[in-house]
Design an enzyme around this catalytic site. Structure first.
Site, PDB file in Angstrom:
ATOM      1  CB  ALA A 156      -0.177   3.974 -13.427  1.00 17.49           C
ATOM      2  CG  ASN A 161      -4.281   8.421  -4.260  1.00 15.25           C
ATOM      3  OD1 ASN A 161      -4.550   8.735  -5.072  1.00 15.25           O
ATOM      4  ND2 ASN A 161      -4.032   7.085  -3.538  1.00 15.25           N
ATOM      5  CB  ILE A 178      -2.892  10.949  -8.150  1.00 17.61           C
ATOM      6  CG1 ILE A 178      -2.400  10.846  -6.872  1.00 17.61           C
ATOM      7  CG2 ILE A 178      -1.810  11.448  -8.976  1.00 17.61           C
ATOM      8  CD1 ILE A 178      -2.038  12.249  -6.077  1.00 17.61           C
ATOM      9  N   GLY A 179      -5.320  10.475 -10.148  1.00 21.22           N
ATOM     10  CA  GLY A 179      -5.817  10.404 -11.390  1.00 21.22           C
ATOM     11  C   GLY A 179      -4.755   9.729 -12.416  1.00 21.22           C
ATOM     12  CG  ASN A 238      -4.431   0.426 -11.315  1.00 23.38           C
ATOM     13  OD1 ASN A 238      -5.513  -0.238 -10.758  1.00 23.38           O
ATOM     14  ND2 ASN A 238      -4.032   1.611 -11.416  1.00 23.38           N
ATOM     15  CB  CYS A 242      -8.481   1.796 -14.644  1.00 23.18           C
ATOM     16  SG  CYS A 242      -6.498   2.059 -14.328  1.00 23.18           S
TER      17      CYS A 242
END
Length: 306
Positions: A49, A72, A74-75, A130, A133
């Site tokens: 991303a 996960n 991850i952020g 995506n 979010c």
């Protein structure tokens, strides 16, 4: 009869030499994998991303193993869209492989900015939005859980993108078909599904969440039945193509996803277990078609409901 085009797939805006691509976030920008095999063998690459500015991600621990999968949080760690365009995408130009750029943001303006910038990169053939979010300006609710918000986001990105726009659907909704229809109405060129399911893992000794973020995205074989069900439903409700993903780890899984209605597939978590998984599956696909007595992989599309 041998047909070299048995695996070729045409999608809005680009052609795939085969229907196999690594999923966003499980392949980085391909650098490590390029040391193992020729990236030009892949149907496409969905890169990690891109956000407007650099993101350092969530605190650790960010990954936890679970039964038949992993969590996960991850952020969205990434160096920011400008760095990705000037470095990572430039590096990928040496390979004969279409690049799909995954786009993320904290608000609609962020998505629009990133989409406009990255769609201009010459080796980017499409965008993947995506929409899982959190919407910072709307109390942190995911863009992908509200049909109206997802519709507006898709419409605004379509206006500025010079490349086809695919929208990645969150499975964490009560009506995946309604969401898909809203996004189709906003003139998306395609869909990708599913993103991860929200999950949690606890430390057996302390009883506390393992992830610093507490919850994370569940991926891996555990989510395949959910992905198959959602693709089966969505593919019969919309007239735009689907890139299927969610728990693919072998060639039969690929056949299942295409049979459910996907036009192509993306492989995620399995890359961590076996970094050669994508090319191994590509090598096995033609034999699988012979076994099933079909000439072209497209002949299997949607056979679960035909």
């Amino acid at each position: 009869m041998k047909n070299n085009n048995r695996l070729k797939i045409n999608l809005p805006g680009f052609e795939l030499k085969n229907p196999i691509m690594p999923a966003s976030g499980c392949f980085g920008f391909g650098k490590e994998f390029s040391e193992l095999y020729d990236l030009s063998r892949l149907g496409a690459i969905i890169i990690k991303a891109a956000t407007k500015n650099e993101k350092f991600g969530n605190p650790t621990p960010r990954v936890a193993e679970t039964s038949s999968g992993m969590l996960n949080a991850i952020g969205l760690q990434n160096p920011g869209v400008d760095h990705i365009i000037n470095h990572e995408l430039k590096e990928l130009e040496k390979y004969d492989v279409p690049i799909i750029a995954n786009v993320a943001g904290d608000d609609i303006d962020d998505y629009v900015y990133v989409a406009k910038r990255i769609s201009q990169a010459k080796n980017v053939v499409a965008l993947e939005l995506n929409i899982s979010c959190p919407n910072v300006k709307n109390g942190g609710i995911q863009f992908g859980t509200d049909c109206n918000v997802a519709y507006n986001l898709t419409k605004k990105v379509k206006k500025v993108s010079s490349k086809p726009v695919y929208v990645k659907l969150s499975p964490n909704v009560s009506d995946i078909v309604g969401m898909a229809k809203a996004i189709e109405e906003a003139k998306a060129d395609g869909l990708s599904l599913i993103n991860t399911l929200i999950g949690m893992a606890l430390d057996p000794k302390s009883g506390k969440p393992i992830l610093a973020n507490k919850t994370g995205g569940l991926s891996g074989p555990a989510i395949k039945p959910v992905a198959i069900r959602m693709i089966y439903q969505v593919s019969q409700a919309v007239n735009i193509p689907i890139i299927g993903m969610g728990g693919i780890s072998n060639v039969q899984d690929v056949i299942d996803f295409i049979s459910a209605g996907a036009s192509a597939v993306a492989i995620g978590t399995a890359n961590f277990i076996n970094p050669y998984i994508c090319v191994e599956i590509i090598d096995q696909l033609e034999s699988k078609l012979d076994e099933l007595n079909v000439n072209h992989i497209w002949d299997l599309k949607g056979r679960s409901y035909r």
